[in-house]
Design an enzyme around this catalytic site. Structure first.
Site, mmCIF file in Angstrom:
data_model
loop_
_atom_site.group_PDB
_atom_site.id
_atom_site.type_symbol
_atom_site.label_atom_id
_atom_site.label_comp_id
_atom_site.label_asym_id
_atom_site.label_seq_id
_atom_site.Cartn_x
_atom_site.Cartn_y
_atom_site.Cartn_z
ATOM 1 N N ASP A 83 46.736 44.681 54.577
ATOM 2 C CA ASP A 83 45.364 44.685 54.067
ATOM 3 C C ASP A 83 44.651 45.874 54.698
ATOM 4 O O ASP A 83 44.930 46.243 55.834
ATOM 5 C CB ASP A 83 44.624 43.402 54.486
ATOM 6 C CG ASP A 83 45.117 42.178 53.727
ATOM 7 O OD1 ASP A 83 45.580 42.330 52.584
ATOM 8 O OD2 ASP A 83 45.034 41.070 54.284
ATOM 9 N N ARG B 87 48.445 48.759 46.929
ATOM 10 C CA ARG B 87 47.466 47.899 46.260
ATOM 11 C C ARG B 87 46.141 48.659 46.198
ATOM 12 O O ARG B 87 45.604 49.061 47.227
ATOM 13 C CB ARG B 87 47.262 46.615 47.062
ATOM 14 C CG ARG B 87 46.092 45.775 46.527
ATOM 15 C CD ARG B 87 45.583 44.774 47.563
ATOM 16 N NE ARG B 87 46.606 43.858 47.975
ATOM 17 C CZ ARG B 87 46.594 43.229 49.163
ATOM 18 N NH1 ARG B 87 45.629 43.435 50.036
ATOM 19 N NH2 ARG B 87 47.555 42.392 49.487
ATOM 20 N N GLY C 46 37.244 47.658 47.658
ATOM 21 C CA GLY C 46 36.841 47.705 49.066
ATOM 22 C C GLY C 46 35.781 46.641 49.327
ATOM 23 O O GLY C 46 34.818 46.527 48.580
HETATM 24 P P1 FDA Z 1 33.624 43.187 41.091
HETATM 25 O O1 FDA Z 1 33.165 42.867 42.464
HETATM 26 O O2 FDA Z 1 32.808 44.089 40.259
HETATM 27 O O3 FDA Z 1 33.866 41.830 40.324
HETATM 28 C C1 FDA Z 1 34.194 41.759 38.945
HETATM 29 C C2 FDA Z 1 34.005 40.322 38.511
HETATM 30 O O4 FDA Z 1 34.962 39.490 39.190
HETATM 31 C C3 FDA Z 1 32.649 39.727 38.887
HETATM 32 O O5 FDA Z 1 31.702 39.982 37.898
HETATM 33 C C4 FDA Z 1 32.961 38.258 39.032
HETATM 34 O O6 FDA Z 1 33.047 37.646 37.776
HETATM 35 C C5 FDA Z 1 34.372 38.280 39.611
HETATM 36 N N1 FDA Z 1 34.355 38.242 41.089
HETATM 37 C C6 FDA Z 1 34.632 39.257 41.940
HETATM 38 N N2 FDA Z 1 34.543 38.846 43.219
HETATM 39 C C7 FDA Z 1 34.181 37.543 43.166
HETATM 40 C C8 FDA Z 1 33.921 36.569 44.146
HETATM 41 N N3 FDA Z 1 34.024 36.837 45.449
HETATM 42 N N4 FDA Z 1 33.573 35.328 43.732
HETATM 43 C C9 FDA Z 1 33.475 35.030 42.421
HETATM 44 N N5 FDA Z 1 33.714 35.921 41.441
HETATM 45 C C10 FDA Z 1 34.065 37.159 41.803
HETATM 46 N N6 FDA Z 1 39.330 44.562 49.937
HETATM 47 C C11 FDA Z 1 39.533 45.296 51.067
HETATM 48 O O7 FDA Z 1 38.611 45.918 51.563
HETATM 49 N N7 FDA Z 1 40.783 45.317 51.640
HETATM 50 C C12 FDA Z 1 41.845 44.661 51.117
HETATM 51 O O8 FDA Z 1 42.949 44.722 51.660
HETATM 52 C C13 FDA Z 1 41.625 43.889 49.935
HETATM 53 N N8 FDA Z 1 42.655 43.187 49.368
HETATM 54 C C14 FDA Z 1 42.448 42.579 48.137
HETATM 55 C C15 FDA Z 1 43.523 41.953 47.492
HETATM 56 C C16 FDA Z 1 43.354 41.433 46.225
HETATM 57 C C17 FDA Z 1 44.506 40.796 45.542
HETATM 58 C C18 FDA Z 1 42.068 41.522 45.575
HETATM 59 C C19 FDA Z 1 41.877 41.021 44.183
HETATM 60 C C20 FDA Z 1 41.011 42.087 46.234
HETATM 61 C C21 FDA Z 1 41.171 42.595 47.518
HETATM 62 N N9 FDA Z 1 40.104 43.145 48.212
HETATM 63 C C22 FDA Z 1 40.352 43.860 49.367
HETATM 64 C C23 FDA Z 1 38.718 42.895 47.756
HETATM 65 C C24 FDA Z 1 38.215 44.011 46.864
HETATM 66 O O9 FDA Z 1 38.044 45.174 47.608
HETATM 67 C C25 FDA Z 1 36.880 43.621 46.204
HETATM 68 O O10 FDA Z 1 35.913 43.399 47.189
HETATM 69 C C26 FDA Z 1 36.954 42.397 45.310
HETATM 70 O O11 FDA Z 1 38.154 42.337 44.607
HETATM 71 C C27 FDA Z 1 35.803 42.405 44.277
HETATM 72 O O12 FDA Z 1 35.920 43.535 43.465
HETATM 73 P P2 FDA Z 1 36.378 43.496 41.921
HETATM 74 O O13 FDA Z 1 37.281 44.653 41.701
HETATM 75 O O14 FDA Z 1 36.935 42.194 41.582
HETATM 76 O O15 FDA Z 1 35.075 43.858 41.109
#
Ligand code: FDA
Length: 319
Positions: A130, A181, A185
């Site tokens: 991570d 991955r 962030g």
């Molecule tokens: P965005 O935040 O724009 O969300 C898009 C949509 O997804 C939202 O409108 C909502 O519907 C849904 N959604 C997103 N987050 C949600 C939540 N918490 N609760 C409810 N609904 C939610 N970060 C990091 O800094 N280091 C890492 O190693 C990782 N590892 C990681 C692994 C995996 C498998 C994922 C999916 C994510 C991570 N992350 C991470 C977290 C990542 O950086 C980010 O903060 C979240 O995925 C939210 O970003 P989205 O791309 O989903 O878009």
């Protein structure tokens, strides 16, 4: 501002105790965390695998303060890998370098990661580091380079699109063959290292994603953002990247509707399944990502049942 406050609150021991004690608040936590025990994580992985998902198991925890703490975390990971091998689960592991002592004893962290990578290699499971806050970005990238140099080609890391340096990191790590991955962030990083606007973060994500789909080793696209998922699907088709040569990744309990749709359309989808007693910091980062989650928690802390539409995942929790 709210995001920064919540990410900072993830270090508050007092708040952690309050959330743990309140029954309804605890249920909010359970939407994001598979449980506290290894068996809980493995049971969730088994269930998800039965529904055609791949899994990555994360034993939640970070910032250990002692070498014994780091060794204990590594031991748990060896047990996780043993379970994955024994049950032949389609699963890998996600590890935080700070949990293996990166900030207190870098040499020990590397040694422990080498043990984990060795065990994972023997059962054929992938290890993703991570990516944590900016203070360990370079050290984490170097750990991946060193693991690759030792022949652990199944070790990669997350790359955070919000960091200015990420496009260079994507190229640098792809050169050594690491499977990465890509995520937006989750930490609160300042403007001298990270894009601040949604449009800039999304733009950086798409640039990195397109480069990875064109040149990278088995890219892992971690997002729940409909627009980005659509753009990735489109770019993969345009660049001739086959569906079995990359995957989407989503977090346990978030957007099960979208998870289902991707699997139905024949895409590979991996669910990040966190388990363990140290769930608090992980949980607070999930709150920081979506204000509706905070509302849900605040109502629960006041002892009121939350409105159904304010749930974390739009319908039922995955797993
Ligand atoms: P965005 O935040 O724009 O969300 C898009 C949509 O997804 C939202 O409108 C909502 O519907 C849904 N959604 C997103 N987050 C949600 C939540 N918490 N609760 C409810 N609904 C939610 N970060 C990091 O800094 N280091 C890492 O190693 C990782 N590892 C990681 C692994 C995996 C498998 C994922 C999916 C994510 C991570 N992350 C991470 C977290 C990542 O950086 C980010 O903060 C979240 O995925 C939210 O970003 P989205 O791309 O989903 O878009």
């Amino acid at each position: 501002m709210l995001r920064t406050t919540l990410v900072r609150a993830s270090e508050s021991e007092r708040l952690r105790r309050v959330v743990s004690r309140r029954g309804l608040a605890r249920r909010t936590v359970d939407r994001f965390i598979a449980g506290e025990r290894l068996e809980d994580g493995v049971a969730a992985a088994r269930e998800l695998a039965g529904r055609g998902r791949l899994v990555t198991l994360d034993h939640v925890g970070e910032h250990v303060h002692t070498q014994d703490g780091a060794r204990a975390a590594a031991k748990t990971y060896l047990e996780v890998i043993d379970s994955i091998g024994r049950e032949r689960l389609p699963a890998g592991v996600s590890v935080k370098p700070s949990q293996l002592g990166l900030k207190i004893a870098a040499g020990l962290c590397e040694e422990l990661l080498d043990d984990i990578a060795g065990a994972a290699g023997r059962v054929g499971c992938h290890v993703t580091l991570d990516m944590e806050d900016r203070f360990v970005t370079e050290a984490t990238v170097r750990l991946v380079e060193r693991m690759q140099a030792r022949g652990h080609d199944h070790v990669g890391c997350a790359v955070q699109a919000y960091l200015y340096r990420s496009h260079a990191d994507v190229r640098r790590l792809s050169e050594v063959g690491a499977s990465l991955r890509l995520c937006k962030g989750a930490y609160a990083e300042p403007a001298h290292v990270a894009h601040q606007s949604t449009a800039d973060v999304d733009g950086s994500f798409l640039r990195c994603a397109t480069w990875l789909l064109a040149h990278g080793t088995y890219p892992r696209m971690a997002t729940h953002d409909d627009r980005l998922v659509g753009a990735i699907v489109e770019a993969a088709a345009r660049l001739g990247r086959r569906r079995e040569d990359f995957e989407f990744q989503m977090l346990y309990g978030i957007r099960p509707d979208m998870q289902e749709a991707l699997v139905r359309d024949g895409y590979r989808l991996r669910i990040y399944v966190p388990f363990g007693a140290q769930w608090y910091a992980y949980f607070m980062r999930r709150l920081a990502e979506r204000p509706a989650n905070l509302l849900f928690l605040l109502r629960a802390l006041r002892g009121r049942s939350p409105a159904p539409h304010a749930t974390a995942d739009h319908s039922t929790a995955a797993g």
